[in-house]
Design a protein around this motif. Structure first.
Motif, PDB file in Angstrom:
ATOM      1  N   ILE A   1       0.837  -1.198   0.000  1.00 22.35           N
ATOM      2  CA  ILE A   1       0.000   0.000   0.000  1.00 22.35           C
ATOM      3  C   ILE A   1       0.874   1.251   0.000  1.00 22.35           C
ATOM      4  CG2 ILE A   1      -1.613   1.339   1.431  1.00 22.35           C
ATOM      5  CD1 ILE A   1      -2.811  -1.449   2.244  1.00 22.35           C
ATOM      6  N   ARG A   2       1.933   1.234   0.763  1.00 19.16           N
ATOM      7  CA  ARG A   2       2.872   2.366   0.769  1.00 19.16           C
ATOM      8  C   ARG A   2       3.431   2.585  -0.638  1.00 19.16           C
ATOM      9  NH1 ARG A   2       6.060   0.837   4.650  1.00 19.16           N
ATOM     10  NH2 ARG A   2       5.504   2.403   6.236  1.00 19.16           N
ATOM     11  N   ASP A   3       3.822   1.520  -1.304  1.00 26.22           N
ATOM     12  CA  ASP A   3       4.399   1.640  -2.647  1.00 26.22           C
ATOM     13  C   ASP A   3       3.385   2.177  -3.656  1.00 26.22           C
ATOM     14  OD1 ASP A   3       6.747   0.627  -1.631  1.00 26.22           O
ATOM     15  OD2 ASP A   3       6.410  -1.419  -2.373  1.00 26.22           O
ATOM     16  N   ARG A   4       2.116   1.776  -3.516  1.00 29.37           N
ATOM     17  CA  ARG A   4       1.093   2.180  -4.476  1.00 29.37           C
ATOM     18  C   ARG A   4       0.551   3.577  -4.211  1.00 29.37           C
ATOM     19  NH1 ARG A   4      -1.680  -1.405  -7.484  1.00 29.37           N
ATOM     20  NH2 ARG A   4      -3.697  -0.469  -6.968  1.00 29.37           N
ATOM     21  N   SER A   5       0.859   4.140  -3.044  1.00 34.18           N
ATOM     22  CA  SER A   5       0.301   5.449  -2.681  1.00 34.18           C
ATOM     23  C   SER A   5       1.038   6.612  -3.344  1.00 34.18           C
ATOM     24  CB  SER A   5       0.336   5.629  -1.170  1.00 34.18           C
ATOM     25  OG  SER A   5       1.666   5.776  -0.702  1.00 34.18           O
ATOM     26  N   ARG A   6       2.167   6.366  -3.975  1.00 37.51           N
ATOM     27  CA  ARG A   6       2.930   7.392  -4.705  1.00 37.51           C
ATOM     28  C   ARG A   6       3.285   8.597  -3.830  1.00 37.51           C
ATOM     29  NH1 ARG A   6       2.519   7.030 -10.416  1.00 37.51           N
ATOM     30  NH2 ARG A   6       1.371   5.176 -11.065  1.00 37.51           N
ATOM     31  N   GLY A   7       3.536   8.338  -2.557  1.00 41.61           N
ATOM     32  CA  GLY A   7       3.951   9.407  -1.657  1.00 41.61           C
ATOM     33  C   GLY A   7       2.817  10.215  -1.059  1.00 41.61           C
ATOM     34  N   LYS A   8       1.568   9.945  -1.468  1.00 43.38           N
ATOM     35  CA  LYS A   8       0.431  10.651  -0.871  1.00 43.38           C
ATOM     36  C   LYS A   8       0.227  10.169   0.567  1.00 43.38           C
ATOM     37  CE  LYS A   8      -1.087  12.585  -4.789  1.00 43.38           C
ATOM     38  NZ  LYS A   8      -1.192  14.026  -5.033  1.00 43.38           N
ATOM     39  N   ASN A   9      -0.293  11.046   1.410  1.00 45.66           N
ATOM     40  CA  ASN A   9      -0.693  10.601   2.742  1.00 45.66           C
ATOM     41  C   ASN A   9      -1.771   9.538   2.615  1.00 45.66           C
ATOM     42  OD1 ASN A   9       1.023  12.481   3.918  1.00 45.66           O
ATOM     43  ND2 ASN A   9      -0.571  14.024   4.117  1.00 45.66           N
TER      44      ASN A   9
ATOM     45  N   LEU B   1      -0.312   2.991  11.866  1.00 52.30           N
ATOM     46  CA  LEU B   1       0.127   4.384  11.985  1.00 52.30           C
ATOM     47  C   LEU B   1       1.582   4.474  12.430  1.00 52.30           C
ATOM     48  CD1 LEU B   1      -3.062   5.965  13.573  1.00 52.30           C
ATOM     49  CD2 LEU B   1      -2.166   6.417  11.290  1.00 52.30           C
ATOM     50  N   GLU B   2       1.984   3.570  13.320  1.00 56.52           N
ATOM     51  CA  GLU B   2       3.361   3.604  13.832  1.00 56.52           C
ATOM     52  C   GLU B   2       4.371   3.055  12.835  1.00 56.52           C
ATOM     53  OE1 GLU B   2       3.096   1.538  17.540  1.00 56.52           O
ATOM     54  OE2 GLU B   2       2.056   3.195  18.556  1.00 56.52           O
ATOM     55  N   SER B   3       3.874   2.503  11.712  1.00 60.29           N
ATOM     56  CA  SER B   3       4.813   2.040  10.685  1.00 60.29           C
ATOM     57  C   SER B   3       5.413   3.207   9.908  1.00 60.29           C
ATOM     58  CB  SER B   3       4.113   1.061   9.731  1.00 60.29           C
ATOM     59  OG  SER B   3       3.150   1.716   8.944  1.00 60.29           O
ATOM     60  N   GLY B   4       4.919   4.427  10.190  1.00 57.30           N
ATOM     61  CA  GLY B   4       5.536   5.623   9.617  1.00 57.30           C
ATOM     62  C   GLY B   4       4.849   6.123   8.367  1.00 57.30           C
ATOM     63  N   GLU B   5       5.546   7.012   7.663  1.00 57.41           N
ATOM     64  CA  GLU B   5       4.988   7.600   6.441  1.00 57.41           C
ATOM     65  C   GLU B   5       4.667   6.515   5.423  1.00 57.41           C
ATOM     66  OE1 GLU B   5       4.123  10.638   6.059  1.00 57.41           O
ATOM     67  OE2 GLU B   5       4.973  11.416   7.922  1.00 57.41           O
ATOM     68  N   PRO B   6       3.605   6.709   4.665  1.00 53.30           N
ATOM     69  CA  PRO B   6       2.743   7.893   4.561  1.00 53.30           C
ATOM     70  C   PRO B   6       1.445   7.783   5.353  1.00 53.30           C
ATOM     71  CG  PRO B   6       2.301   6.464   2.715  1.00 53.30           C
ATOM     72  CD  PRO B   6       3.300   5.743   3.590  1.00 53.30           C
TER      73      PRO B   6
END
Length: 396
Positions: free
Chosen positions: A35-43, A61-66
């Motif tokens: 999911i992080r990879d597919r979010s393209r840096g968006k929150n 949430l504690e896994s960090g950005e984004p």
């Protein structure tokens, strides 16, 4: 692979009384990464209705950005999560009960960031009255309709009435002119893209039609969000966030420059309904286990319980699906029953007391049936996470 997973799960949960719900932490972390990879840096805002467990929300949430912020499905749930220390809470559906709104207003006045949803002038009037009574400025999010209506076909869900630019801006002006409200965000949920599979077995023609409708909807939604957000700027309004998307439309929505955050929920657990998308496939991280208590005839095994039916238009796709051992399937006549669920197993043998592992059709509704999730990692039980139900909370 699946049989070895059945053996691992059976060993890991040996001695755990059935039925029980479980969470495979290794698969959840794999989903978080994807999911992080597919979010393209968006929150990425977490849709709590698909999680319904405080420890799991915290872990993501504690896994960090984004990953930042929670999209709640009830004002009472938002108050509950605020008490648990969560902040940046967006209530995704309009609330009308004044007792609940006053409680939210008190929390906002005390410093919590809780945003309420509106989609019509009556919503604005009611929140303005509550804000005036409580002497606080309430942050609100304006929900726009991005469904597609064609002659004889409505492709999408019936949510916001704000389907035209004029009606959207009229409500935005009303918020701007209110003394106790501020426009904190806008949201457009393209459910017809995010929540509709386009690779459903046995539906070749329908899948093709849905793909065409999705392509049209993605383009149309992006245009609406861009143009209507620009129009807000002409009114002197600059929302803190522009929210869109869902698990099924994450990559497409994240491409839009105007969108500041995308919402994801089901992708973390990856229930059955999200097996049928061309563009992605997440890992089945959560499920439940039933106990074999009867063996009425060769190839038929009957489990205790199992009638955990998902919400939505009634149909076979709302039934939980036998997952492990491989080859197990529900019977046509009985399906998943309130007190017993028979299964067909054409290969292999089971014994009384053996577990059958299932996946729920949807994500968070699983947690409404269990007080806790048994958590495993590296094939071993490591924790037990309470669900909302296990913490004595029920919101809808």
């Amino acid at each position: 692979m699946t049989e070895s997973r059945y053996a691992r799960y059976k060993k890991a949960f040996a001695g755990v009384p059935k039925p029980f719900a479980f969470l495979d932490l290794d698969l959840l972390r794999e989903n978080i990464k994807n999911i992080r990879d597919r979010s393209r840096g968006k929150n990425v805002r977490i849709a709590s209705k698909s999680i319904r467990s405080v420890p799991v929300l915290r872990l993501i949430l504690e896994s960090g950005e984004p990953f930042r912020g929670v999209m709640c499905y009830s004002p009472l749930e938002a108050l509950f999560l605020a008490e648990q220390g969560f902040d940046d809470l967006l209530v995704a559906y309009p609330a009308w009960e004044k007792k609940h709104l006053r409680a939210i207003a008190a929390r906002v006045k005390a410093g919590k960031e809780i945003t309420l949803m509106v989609d019509s002038p009556p919503h604005v009037d009611r929140l303005e009255q509550v804000g005036r009574e409580q002497e606080v400025c309430l942050p609100v999010c304006l929900d726009l309709d991005v469904s597609v209506s064609l002659p004889g076909l409505h492709f999408g869900v019936h949510r916001s009435p704000l389907s035209t630019r004029d009606s959207f801006l009229e409500t935005a002006k009303k918020i701007r002119d209110a003394k106790h409200l501020r426009l904190d965000g806008i949201m457009g949920y393209e459910a017809q893209v995010a929540g509709v599979g386009d690779r459903v077995p046995g539906q070749v023609i329908k899948n093709g039609l849905i793909r065409l409708l999705k392509k049209h909807s993605i383009s149309r939604t992006a245009r609406i969000r861009k143009e209507w957000t620009a129009a807000l700027g002409e009114l002197g309004l600059s929302p803190r966030f522009i929210n869109g998307g869902g698990t099924g439309s994450l990559a497409e929505t994240a491409r839009e420059d105007v969108v500041t955050e995308v919402t994801v929920g089901s992708g973390f657990y990856s229930p059955v309904l999200f097996d049928h998308y061309r563009s992605f496939r997440y890992q089945p991280a959560a499920g439940f286990a039933l106990e074999v208590t009867r063996h009425p005839r060769p190839g038929i095994y009957t489990c205790a319980g199992g009638g955990y039916i998902a919400s939505g238009a009634a149909g076979a796709d709302r039934l939980p699906r036998p997952y492990l051992p491989a080859g197990a399937r529900l019977t046509t006549l009985e399906g998943a029953g309130e007190v017993q669920t028979p299964l067909r197993l054409e290969e292999g043998e089971l014994s009384l007391g053996d577990p059958i592992f299932f996946r729920h059709a949807k994500a968070g509704e699983l947690c409404e049936h269990f007080n806790e999730l048994w958590v495993i990692s590296d094939g071993k039980p490591i924790d037990r996470y309470p669900t909302y139900r296990g913490m004595g909370a029920c919101f809808l």
